[in-house]
Design an enzyme around this catalytic site. Structure first.
Site, PDB file in Angstrom:
ATOM      1  N   ARG A   1      40.146  49.109  42.358  1.00 33.53           N
ATOM      2  CA  ARG A   1      40.892  48.133  43.163  1.00 33.53           C
ATOM      3  C   ARG A   1      40.404  46.689  42.957  1.00 33.53           C
ATOM      4  O   ARG A   1      40.707  45.805  43.749  1.00 33.53           O
ATOM      5  CB  ARG A   1      40.851  48.479  44.665  1.00 33.53           C
ATOM      6  CG  ARG A   1      41.577  49.779  45.015  1.00 33.53           C
ATOM      7  CD  ARG A   1      43.069  49.672  44.679  1.00 33.53           C
ATOM      8  NE  ARG A   1      43.839  50.824  45.129  1.00 33.53           N
ATOM      9  CZ  ARG A   1      44.119  51.882  44.373  1.00 33.53           C
ATOM     10  NH1 ARG A   1      43.658  51.957  43.133  1.00 33.53           N
ATOM     11  NH2 ARG A   1      44.854  52.862  44.842  1.00 33.53           N
ATOM     12  N   LEU A   2      39.651  46.458  41.890  1.00 34.93           N
ATOM     13  CA  LEU A   2      39.208  45.101  41.577  1.00 34.93           C
ATOM     14  C   LEU A   2      40.206  44.490  40.594  1.00 34.93           C
ATOM     15  O   LEU A   2      39.900  44.199  39.431  1.00 34.93           O
ATOM     16  CB  LEU A   2      37.785  45.127  40.997  1.00 34.93           C
ATOM     17  CG  LEU A   2      36.724  45.715  41.930  1.00 34.93           C
ATOM     18  CD1 LEU A   2      35.360  45.727  41.254  1.00 34.93           C
ATOM     19  CD2 LEU A   2      36.669  44.928  43.242  1.00 34.93           C
TER      20      LEU A   2
END
Length: 212
Positions: A191-192
């Site tokens: 999720r970066l």
């Protein structure tokens, strides 16, 4: 047992978006991504969500198809009397979004919307298939109708009236969104995600990274 939508997850690992590899001009970056979507033969890579806001301050969205883009902006065509047309007449600020799921990419574009010239609308209308041109006359877009038979009857009426040469309806034509903000989102692992935003400042584009 019925699956829970709250448990649906995906790891995004196809690509990355760095400042070094991206274009300083957002239009060039958009062109690169759109061409990659076209070459990948994605389903309807030209589909974009258009968001407008009415006089009651309620937002609304719908999917439209991009029909052109250049330094002036992003173009699509529709019925000026539709809900989106009425909302744009009262508030010209709008947003567009492309979501190319298979490439794990999103492009968001914000700006002011203007009508394209009558000449541009005429030229595009003349290029459409005949049944599409008749449909532009037959459908009172966004209005309540009794049933589908209304559309069928209208299409038959205008087909008989115009034969092979229906003119462009006065209520139908193009819009152009003139961007002042672009955002490019590339899905990344854990999720970066990569998010690069371009803002127009004093006539130049400023590129900056946003936290996901």
């Amino acid at each position: 047992m019925k699956p829970s939508i709250a448990d649906l997850r995906k790891s995004y690992e196809k690509a990355e978006l760095s400042e070094e590899a991206s274009h300083p001009d957002p239009l060039q970056q958009f062109d690169q991504w759109l061409q990659e979507a076209l070459r990948a033969e994605l389903p309807e890579p030209n589909a974009m969500t258009l968001a407008t806001v009415g006089s009651d301050l309620r937002p609304s969205t719908r999917v439209v198809l991009i029909k052109g883009y250049d330094e002036r902006g992003i173009v699509w065509y529709t019925n000026y009397d539709s809900r989106k047309g009425r909302e744009l007449a009262g508030n010209p600020y709008a947003a567009l979004q492309f979501h190319w799921v298979e490439l794990e990419r999103v492009v968001r574009i914000e700006g002011v919307v203007e009508k394209v010239s009558a000449e541009e609308s005429d030229a595009y209308f003349a290029s459409r298939p005949l049944d599409h041109r008749i449909g532009a006359w037959a459908s009172p877009q966004s209005q309540v109708i009794e049933n589908r038979s209304v559309l069928v009857a209208n299409a038959a009426k205008y087909a008989a009236q115009f034969l092979l040469h229906p003119p462009r309806p006065p209520h139908w034509g193009g819009y152009r969104l003139v961007p002042d903000t672009w955002e490019f989102w590339q899905g990344r692992k854990s999720r970066l995600h990569d998010r690069l935003r371009y803002r127009r400042v004093d006539g130049a584009w400023v590129r900056e990274r946003l936290a996901p």
